[in-house]
Design a protein around this motif. Structure first.
Motif, mmCIF file in Angstrom:
data_model
loop_
_atom_site.group_PDB
_atom_site.id
_atom_site.type_symbol
_atom_site.label_atom_id
_atom_site.label_comp_id
_atom_site.label_asym_id
_atom_site.label_seq_id
_atom_site.Cartn_x
_atom_site.Cartn_y
_atom_site.Cartn_z
ATOM 1 N N THR A 10 0.848 -1.200 0.000
ATOM 2 C CA THR A 10 0.000 0.000 0.000
ATOM 3 C C THR A 10 0.878 1.243 0.000
ATOM 4 O O THR A 10 2.095 1.156 0.138
ATOM 5 C CB THR A 10 -0.922 0.025 1.229
ATOM 6 O OG1 THR A 10 -0.114 -0.073 2.415
ATOM 7 C CG2 THR A 10 -1.908 -1.135 1.208
ATOM 8 N N GLY A 11 0.255 2.408 -0.198
ATOM 9 C CA GLY A 11 0.981 3.661 -0.280
ATOM 10 C C GLY A 11 1.818 3.934 0.955
ATOM 11 O O GLY A 11 1.365 3.758 2.088
ATOM 12 N N ILE A 12 3.054 4.377 0.751
ATOM 13 C CA ILE A 12 3.984 4.645 1.852
ATOM 14 C C ILE A 12 3.849 6.094 2.293
ATOM 15 O O ILE A 12 3.924 7.013 1.479
ATOM 16 C CB ILE A 12 5.427 4.359 1.417
ATOM 17 C CG1 ILE A 12 5.582 2.884 1.015
ATOM 18 C CG2 ILE A 12 6.410 4.705 2.535
ATOM 19 C CD1 ILE A 12 6.926 2.559 0.405
ATOM 20 N N ARG A 13 3.657 6.307 3.588
ATOM 21 C CA ARG A 13 3.576 7.657 4.141
ATOM 22 C C ARG A 13 4.918 8.117 4.691
ATOM 23 O O ARG A 13 5.272 9.283 4.596
ATOM 24 C CB ARG A 13 2.523 7.710 5.248
ATOM 25 C CG ARG A 13 1.078 7.599 4.742
ATOM 26 C CD ARG A 13 0.099 7.451 5.894
ATOM 27 N NE ARG A 13 0.412 8.352 6.992
ATOM 28 C CZ ARG A 13 0.156 8.097 8.274
ATOM 29 N NH1 ARG A 13 -0.411 6.960 8.616
ATOM 30 N NH2 ARG A 13 0.458 8.972 9.218
ATOM 31 N N ARG A 63 18.068 0.140 11.579
ATOM 32 C CA ARG A 63 16.678 -0.317 11.513
ATOM 33 C C ARG A 63 15.894 0.584 10.553
ATOM 34 O O ARG A 63 15.952 1.807 10.639
ATOM 35 C CB ARG A 63 16.004 -0.303 12.879
ATOM 36 C CG ARG A 63 14.549 -0.817 12.815
ATOM 37 C CD ARG A 63 13.993 -1.162 14.176
ATOM 38 N NE ARG A 63 13.907 0.008 15.038
ATOM 39 C CZ ARG A 63 13.456 -0.041 16.294
ATOM 40 N NH1 ARG A 63 13.085 -1.190 16.822
ATOM 41 N NH2 ARG A 63 13.406 1.062 17.037
ATOM 42 N N LEU A 64 15.176 -0.046 9.631
ATOM 43 C CA LEU A 64 14.357 0.671 8.651
ATOM 44 C C LEU A 64 12.897 0.356 8.929
ATOM 45 O O LEU A 64 12.505 -0.812 9.025
ATOM 46 C CB LEU A 64 14.736 0.240 7.227
ATOM 47 C CG LEU A 64 14.047 0.962 6.075
ATOM 48 C CD1 LEU A 64 15.004 1.089 4.890
ATOM 49 C CD2 LEU A 64 12.788 0.234 5.607
ATOM 50 N N THR A 65 12.089 1.400 9.067
ATOM 51 C CA THR A 65 10.662 1.256 9.351
ATOM 52 C C THR A 65 9.858 1.929 8.250
ATOM 53 O O THR A 65 10.131 3.084 7.893
ATOM 54 C CB THR A 65 10.298 1.888 10.704
ATOM 55 O OG1 THR A 65 11.092 1.284 11.727
ATOM 56 C CG2 THR A 65 8.823 1.687 11.014
ATOM 57 N N ILE A 66 8.878 1.218 7.699
ATOM 58 C CA ILE A 66 7.969 1.769 6.696
ATOM 59 C C ILE A 66 6.600 1.951 7.340
ATOM 60 O O ILE A 66 6.049 1.011 7.929
ATOM 61 C CB ILE A 66 7.862 0.848 5.469
ATOM 62 C CG1 ILE A 66 9.166 0.901 4.664
ATOM 63 C CG2 ILE A 66 6.692 1.248 4.580
ATOM 64 C CD1 ILE A 66 9.153 0.081 3.400
ATOM 65 N N VAL A 67 6.061 3.161 7.217
ATOM 66 C CA VAL A 67 4.738 3.469 7.748
ATOM 67 C C VAL A 67 3.794 3.670 6.563
ATOM 68 O O VAL A 67 4.043 4.518 5.703
ATOM 69 C CB VAL A 67 4.757 4.741 8.620
ATOM 70 C CG1 VAL A 67 3.368 5.030 9.163
ATOM 71 C CG2 VAL A 67 5.768 4.590 9.749
ATOM 72 N N THR A 68 2.720 2.883 6.512
ATOM 73 C CA THR A 68 1.706 3.014 5.467
ATOM 74 C C THR A 68 0.384 3.426 6.114
ATOM 75 O O THR A 68 0.298 3.613 7.329
ATOM 76 C CB THR A 68 1.524 1.691 4.701
ATOM 77 O OG1 THR A 68 0.900 0.718 5.565
ATOM 78 C CG2 THR A 68 2.854 1.144 4.226
ATOM 79 N N ASP A 69 -0.636 3.546 5.286
ATOM 80 C CA ASP A 69 -1.956 3.886 5.816
ATOM 81 C C ASP A 69 -2.503 2.778 6.710
ATOM 82 O O ASP A 69 -3.364 3.020 7.563
ATOM 83 C CB ASP A 69 -2.947 4.138 4.668
ATOM 84 C CG ASP A 69 -2.559 5.381 3.875
ATOM 85 O OD1 ASP A 69 -1.977 6.292 4.480
ATOM 86 O OD2 ASP A 69 -2.836 5.420 2.665
ATOM 87 N N ARG A 70 -1.999 1.546 6.536
ATOM 88 C CA ARG A 70 -2.573 0.396 7.248
ATOM 89 C C ARG A 70 -1.714 -0.109 8.393
ATOM 90 O O ARG A 70 -2.215 -0.673 9.349
ATOM 91 C CB ARG A 70 -2.811 -0.759 6.263
ATOM 92 C CG ARG A 70 -3.929 -0.513 5.275
ATOM 93 C CD ARG A 70 -4.460 -1.804 4.684
ATOM 94 N NE ARG A 70 -3.434 -2.740 4.293
ATOM 95 C CZ ARG A 70 -3.495 -3.452 3.165
ATOM 96 N NH1 ARG A 70 -4.506 -3.302 2.338
ATOM 97 N NH2 ARG A 70 -2.544 -4.314 2.873
#
Length: 528
Positions: free
Chosen positions: A347-350, A416-423
């Motif tokens: 999903t889209g990445i914020r 550490r890499l963190t991806i935040v999406t809408d979900r």
């Protein structure tokens, strides 16, 4: 001795002068771009090669290029360069990814007008003396809905022009954030929603495994009757045979294509179809665009040969010669952690947050962050590199946050890499051991240790007896050999992760079977 550069395609006098001004010995021989034997005979004499699209830099050419250090493509597409062969030989491949954006966007708009008013056919008819006024009934652009498949640099320019024409614009792009969509004035939608609502559909996305035939026969059936389809991006995004059938039945009212699966397109199933407008890959063919990319590639090649600076490289990170030995393993770690997270994101990445802890925090984290972004974006945008990745992230309003701190845990270096999406929010952490090889040490807060391999399987499941036996049996029956098997869990009976390296690509049917196993929540095949 001054470096020698060969220009084997047409470049402007101003671009040639850039090389001369920088102290480079330059030979302008554009005839060599169409004569592979002649190119092979002389390529061994040069340190740099400047090309457009006519020159084919094949594995054979690269093998003969005994001195070559850099290939510069004036333009974005590098389909005419064997990048793996160049990489294996240590030759940098550069392009100019942003010089053609306005020109290509304008060509798509021109195609839209041509289709709406049937201008090419009306012109041919009128010049033939027929005066068939009643035959060419057009449609207005004003008030219609334009669907963009891809809303990056070029797509966003098309959106701006279309809004100026009083069109409503829909956009399908996995990397387009809600905030960026609002700023552009477009409505972010899923692909099926775009297909169902758009009066005009135009494509602005690279050709990848995910986008190949994105306009398929099934997709065409989901579109409005009377839709118009425009492709000025890459051949292969649209199923040409299916589109021809839809044009013949009238389901698709017209199509404008500047690119084709096979080029040069001397024959094509689309030729002769009703209201079909074709141009010979003219998207970048304006004087302004050609001059911009020519000057850019001359500057980039000169910078590398004279100072070692690497700009817009497709196969090498932007790292200075002094930093390279120490930084390279961590660049590889950053890119692989990014690729790991990117392949799991649907999903889209914020937001992307990258934490550097220990000695890595004192390194060139800008290069490391660019490498991480490259890894995240590459699964969808395969031509992304360490220079373009930060720009693409900004275009899509993906917030990038860097955190640096001293050593806090057991590892001397920790990323550490963190991806935040809408979900959801997903993180993966890693380090580089003394052997110089990157390791995964944590996924979603669950500790584990795993090496990266070319083919991997990522499984999330409930930690209950029976899973490993059934899973192992299924892989065995499918003939898939396990190279490494790593497990981690939150606690007894809780969430668990299995991360495996396997000896080959996992077939889709096997992946489906894994997902169907009891206790399995998610199964993904990863490639590095």
């Amino acid at each position: 001795m001054a470096p020698r550069v060969l220009i084997s395609d047409q470049l402007s006098e101003a671009a040639i002068q850039i090389f001369k001004n920088r102290g480079i010995d330059v030979d302008f021989r554009p005839e060599l771009g169409k004569d592979k034997d002649a190119l092979l005979a002389v390529i061994g004499e040069y340190d740099g090669l400047a090309i457009r699209s006519a020159t084919k830099v094949t594995e054979k050419v690269i093998a003969a290029a005994t001195r070559l250090k850099v290939i510069g493509r004036a333009g974005i597409g590098v389909d005419n360069v064997d990048i793996p062969a160049a990489t294996a030989k240590g030759i940098i491949v550069m392009n100019t990814p942003f010089g053609n954006a306005i020109t290509t966007a304008e060509h798509a708009i021109a195609m839209m007008f041509s289709l709406a008013r049937q201008i090419p056919a009306a012109d041919a008819s009128t010049q033939a003396g027929k005066w068939e006024k009643s035959r060419f009934m057009g449609v207005e652009i004003t008030g219609k809905t334009l669907g963009l498949i891809g809303c990056g640099n070029i797509g966003s320019i098309v959106a701006d022009r279309a809004i100026g024409l009083k069109m409503k614009v829909l956009a399908f792009d996995p990397f387009l954030s809600a905030e960026r969509a609002r700023d552009l004035g477009v409505e972010k939608v899923e692909l099926d929603g775009l297909l169902a609502r758009a009066d005009f559909i135009t494509l602005h996305t690279p050709l990848t495994d995910k986008t190949r035939n994105i306009i398929s026969a099934d997709a065409l059936m989901k579109t409005k009757r009377g839709v118009y389809i425009i492709n000025c991006a890459r051949g292969g995004l649209v199923d040409e045979v299916a589109l021809r059938a839809a044009l013949d039945t009238g389901h698709v009212a017209g199509a404008g294509f500047d690119v084709f699966v096979e080029e040069p397109a001397k024959e094509n199933v689309l030729f002769g179809a009703p209201n079909m407008v074709c141009t010979p890959h003219l998207g970048a063919s304006t004087e302004e665009a050609q001059e911009n990319v020519a000057l850019q590639v001359a500057e980039q090649i000169s910078d590398y040969l004279m100072s070692g600076a690497v700009i817009n490289a497709l196969n090498m990170p932007s790292i200075s010669a002094e930093e390279a030995p120490r930084l390279t393993p961590f660049v590889r770690l950053a890119e692989q952690l990014g690729s790991f997270a990117g392949q799991l994101t649907e999903t889209g990445i914020r937001k992307i947050r990258i934490e550097y802890e220990g000695t890595i925090a004192d390194m060139n984290t800008r290069a490391l962050t660019a490498a991480a972004l490259t890894g995240v974006l590459t699964p969808v945008l395969q031509t992304v590199n360490m220079v373009s990745a930060p720009v693409i992230a900004r275009e899509r309003d993906i917030q990038v946050e860097e955190v640096r701190r001293g050593q806090m845990g057991a590892y001397e270096t920790y990323m550490r890499l963190t991806i935040v999406t809408d979900r959801q929010e997903r993180s993966v952490a890693g380090t580089v051991f003394a052997d110089g090889k990157p390791r995964i040490i944590q996924v979603k807060g669950i500790n584990m240790e795993a090496s990266f391999g070319p083919y991997m399987l990522y499984i999330t499941n409930e930690d209950k007896p029976g899973f490993i036996g059934k899973f192992g049996s299924l892989l065995g029956e499918a003939g898939i050999n396990i190279a490494t098997f790593n497990l981690g869990r939150t606690g007894p009976g809780g969430d668990a992760i299995a991360l495996l390296e396997v000896d080959g690509e996992v077939p889709a049917a096997t992946l489906t079977a894994i997902e169907s196993l009891p206790l399995v929540k998610q199964a993904k095949a990863l490639k590095f």
